[in-house]
Design a protein around this motif. Sequence first.
Motif, PDB file in Angstrom:
ATOM      1  N   TYR A 111       0.803  -1.208   0.127  1.00  0.00           N
ATOM      2  CA  TYR A 111       0.154  -0.030  -0.071  1.00  0.00           C
ATOM      3  C   TYR A 111       0.735   1.085  -0.011  1.00  0.00           C
ATOM      4  O   TYR A 111       1.335   1.596   0.987  1.00  0.00           O
ATOM      5  CB  TYR A 111      -0.987  -0.009   1.295  1.00  0.00           C
ATOM      6  CG  TYR A 111      -1.912  -1.206   1.310  1.00  0.00           C
ATOM      7  CD1 TYR A 111      -3.098  -1.103   0.459  1.00  0.00           C
ATOM      8  CD2 TYR A 111      -1.467  -2.397   1.970  1.00  0.00           C
ATOM      9  CE1 TYR A 111      -3.864  -2.421   0.704  1.00  0.00           C
ATOM     10  CE2 TYR A 111      -2.455  -3.394   2.172  1.00  0.00           C
ATOM     11  CZ  TYR A 111      -3.585  -3.304   1.407  1.00  0.00           C
ATOM     12  OH  TYR A 111      -4.639  -4.334   1.519  1.00  0.00           O
ATOM     13  N   PRO A 112       0.932   1.939  -1.109  1.00  0.00           N
ATOM     14  CA  PRO A 112       2.097   3.192  -1.082  1.00  0.00           C
ATOM     15  C   PRO A 112       1.504   4.229  -0.599  1.00  0.00           C
ATOM     16  O   PRO A 112       2.099   5.421  -0.150  1.00  0.00           O
ATOM     17  CB  PRO A 112       2.142   3.413  -2.694  1.00  0.00           C
ATOM     18  CG  PRO A 112       1.543   2.274  -3.466  1.00  0.00           C
ATOM     19  CD  PRO A 112       0.621   1.701  -2.592  1.00  0.00           C
ATOM     20  N   VAL A 113       0.177   4.257   0.186  1.00  0.00           N
ATOM     21  CA  VAL A 113      -0.269   5.455   0.932  1.00  0.00           C
ATOM     22  C   VAL A 113      -0.799   4.674   2.254  1.00  0.00           C
ATOM     23  O   VAL A 113      -1.614   3.989   2.167  1.00  0.00           O
ATOM     24  CB  VAL A 113      -1.289   6.197   0.227  1.00  0.00           C
ATOM     25  CG1 VAL A 113      -1.968   7.167   0.898  1.00  0.00           C
ATOM     26  CG2 VAL A 113      -0.583   6.757  -1.129  1.00  0.00           C
ATOM     27  N   LEU A 114      -0.145   5.038   3.251  1.00  0.00           N
ATOM     28  CA  LEU A 114      -0.955   4.586   4.789  1.00  0.00           C
ATOM     29  C   LEU A 114      -1.548   5.882   5.321  1.00  0.00           C
ATOM     30  O   LEU A 114      -1.002   6.829   5.305  1.00  0.00           O
ATOM     31  CB  LEU A 114       0.373   4.071   5.512  1.00  0.00           C
ATOM     32  CG  LEU A 114       1.097   2.632   4.730  1.00  0.00           C
ATOM     33  CD1 LEU A 114       2.239   2.497   5.782  1.00  0.00           C
ATOM     34  CD2 LEU A 114      -0.043   1.824   4.491  1.00  0.00           C
ATOM     35  N   CYS A 115      -2.462   5.552   6.086  1.00  0.00           N
ATOM     36  CA  CYS A 115      -3.368   6.331   6.966  1.00  0.00           C
ATOM     37  C   CYS A 115      -3.854   5.760   8.012  1.00  0.00           C
ATOM     38  O   CYS A 115      -4.074   4.579   8.167  1.00  0.00           O
ATOM     39  CB  CYS A 115      -4.396   7.226   5.958  1.00  0.00           C
ATOM     40  SG  CYS A 115      -5.675   6.131   5.464  1.00  0.00           S
ATOM     41  N   ASN A 116      -4.202   6.698   8.865  1.00  0.00           N
ATOM     42  CA  ASN A 116      -5.141   6.184  10.361  1.00  0.00           C
ATOM     43  C   ASN A 116      -5.086   7.614  10.854  1.00  0.00           C
ATOM     44  O   ASN A 116      -5.034   8.644  10.620  1.00  0.00           O
ATOM     45  CB  ASN A 116      -4.309   5.321  11.132  1.00  0.00           C
ATOM     46  CG  ASN A 116      -5.457   4.458  11.784  1.00  0.00           C
ATOM     47  OD1 ASN A 116      -6.429   5.060  12.072  1.00  0.00           O
ATOM     48  ND2 ASN A 116      -5.154   2.987  12.251  1.00  0.00           N
ATOM     49  N   ALA A 117      -5.285   7.492  12.320  1.00  0.00           N
ATOM     50  CA  ALA A 117      -5.617   8.466  13.047  1.00  0.00           C
ATOM     51  C   ALA A 117      -5.226   8.134  14.337  1.00  0.00           C
ATOM     52  O   ALA A 117      -5.480   6.744  15.020  1.00  0.00           O
ATOM     53  CB  ALA A 117      -7.051   9.083  13.160  1.00  0.00           C
ATOM     54  N   ILE A 118      -4.499   8.957  15.310  1.00  0.00           N
ATOM     55  CA  ILE A 118      -4.007   8.541  16.638  1.00  0.00           C
ATOM     56  C   ILE A 118      -4.302   9.351  17.586  1.00  0.00           C
ATOM     57  O   ILE A 118      -4.539  10.453  17.445  1.00  0.00           O
ATOM     58  CB  ILE A 118      -2.404   8.643  16.618  1.00  0.00           C
ATOM     59  CG1 ILE A 118      -1.517   7.856  15.617  1.00  0.00           C
ATOM     60  CG2 ILE A 118      -1.693   8.530  18.146  1.00  0.00           C
ATOM     61  CD1 ILE A 118      -0.135   8.251  15.276  1.00  0.00           C
ATOM     62  N   ASP A 119      -4.757   8.643  18.688  1.00  0.00           N
ATOM     63  CA  ASP A 119      -5.433   9.459  19.877  1.00  0.00           C
ATOM     64  C   ASP A 119      -4.378  10.629  20.045  1.00  0.00           C
ATOM     65  O   ASP A 119      -3.262  10.050  20.676  1.00  0.00           O
ATOM     66  CB  ASP A 119      -5.660   8.548  21.020  1.00  0.00           C
ATOM     67  CG  ASP A 119      -6.387   9.002  22.021  1.00  0.00           C
ATOM     68  OD1 ASP A 119      -6.093  10.458  22.416  1.00  0.00           O
ATOM     69  OD2 ASP A 119      -7.042   8.385  22.930  1.00  0.00           O
ATOM     70  N   ALA A 120      -4.825  11.750  20.118  1.00  0.00           N
ATOM     71  CA  ALA A 120      -3.771  13.031  20.518  1.00  0.00           C
ATOM     72  C   ALA A 120      -3.113  12.780  22.029  1.00  0.00           C
ATOM     73  O   ALA A 120      -2.191  13.454  21.993  1.00  0.00           O
ATOM     74  CB  ALA A 120      -4.550  14.222  19.934  1.00  0.00           C
ATOM     75  N   ARG A 121      -4.048  12.259  22.784  1.00  0.00           N
ATOM     76  CA  ARG A 121      -3.633  12.310  24.183  1.00  0.00           C
ATOM     77  C   ARG A 121      -2.562  11.305  24.320  1.00  0.00           C
ATOM     78  O   ARG A 121      -1.637  11.363  25.199  1.00  0.00           O
ATOM     79  CB  ARG A 121      -4.724  11.754  24.888  1.00  0.00           C
ATOM     80  CG  ARG A 121      -5.944  12.815  25.038  1.00  0.00           C
ATOM     81  CD  ARG A 121      -7.096  12.043  25.652  1.00  0.00           C
ATOM     82  NE  ARG A 121      -7.562  10.792  24.996  1.00  0.00           N
ATOM     83  CZ  ARG A 121      -8.608  10.197  25.387  1.00  0.00           C
ATOM     84  NH1 ARG A 121      -8.887  10.280  26.568  1.00  0.00           N
ATOM     85  NH2 ARG A 121      -8.822   9.044  24.640  1.00  0.00           N
ATOM     86  N   TYR A 122      -2.305  10.579  23.344  1.00  0.00           N
ATOM     87  CA  TYR A 122      -1.171   9.441  23.225  1.00  0.00           C
ATOM     88  C   TYR A 122       0.117  10.128  22.638  1.00  0.00           C
ATOM     89  O   TYR A 122       0.286   9.642  21.455  1.00  0.00           O
ATOM     90  CB  TYR A 122      -1.694   8.097  22.516  1.00  0.00           C
ATOM     91  CG  TYR A 122      -0.820   6.777  22.551  1.00  0.00           C
ATOM     92  CD1 TYR A 122       0.242   6.966  23.280  1.00  0.00           C
ATOM     93  CD2 TYR A 122      -1.251   5.687  22.113  1.00  0.00           C
ATOM     94  CE1 TYR A 122       1.027   5.509  23.534  1.00  0.00           C
ATOM     95  CE2 TYR A 122      -0.667   4.428  22.217  1.00  0.00           C
ATOM     96  CZ  TYR A 122       0.433   4.543  22.925  1.00  0.00           C
ATOM     97  OH  TYR A 122       1.269   3.054  23.035  1.00  0.00           O
TER      98      TYR A 122
END
Length: 171
Positions: A111-122
Motif C-alpha cells: 500500500y503506497p499510501v498509509l493512513c489512520n488516526a492516533i489518539d492525540a492524548r497518546y
Amino acid sequence: MLPAELKTASPTRADVELLAHRMRADDRRECEATGYPDALTALQRSMDVSSYCRAAFARDGELLAIFGVTPMSMLSGRGVVWALTSDAVETHKADFVAVVEQEVPKILDLYPVLCNAIDARYQRAVKWARRVGFTVFPALPRGVRGEPFCPILLTKEGFAHVRRAGHRGNH
C-alpha cells in the motif's frame, strides 16, 4: 533483513491473548476511544479485516506488538495501518525500532499510501509516527465521546525521501 534473533510472524491466538493482557495503557485507552469494548476485541477485529498482519518479537522472544494494514482501497493503493504494543516495548526499544524499519517498507510495497488516526492524548505514539516519517495533522474530534485524534499519512515516496535525507520525519 532482521537479525536472526528478531522475528515477526503471523500472530497466534496465544500472541493475541498475551498482548490483550500486556497492552500498554495508552494503547488500551485508544482502543476504548474508538469504540472497542476491550483490548482483545480491538485486536481480533483489527486482525480480521487486515490483509497483512504480523506479531513482532524482541531478541529474547518477548512479544512487542501486533500490527497490520487494512485495505482502504485496492484501486488507489491506500491502506489503514495500525499497531498495538505491549509493555515490553519500553524495555526493548532498539528491537522495536529495528522491526519497524524492516516492516514499514514491506507494508508500503503493498500500500503506497498509509493512513489512520492516533489518539492525540497518546503523545508517545504521535511522536513515534513523526519519527517514522508520517505527516501528523492537527487533532480533530473523532473518538466515540469526541476524543481528539490526529490523522496521519505516509506515502512510499515520502518515506523514501525521509530515509535518503538520513533523518526521521518531523512533519
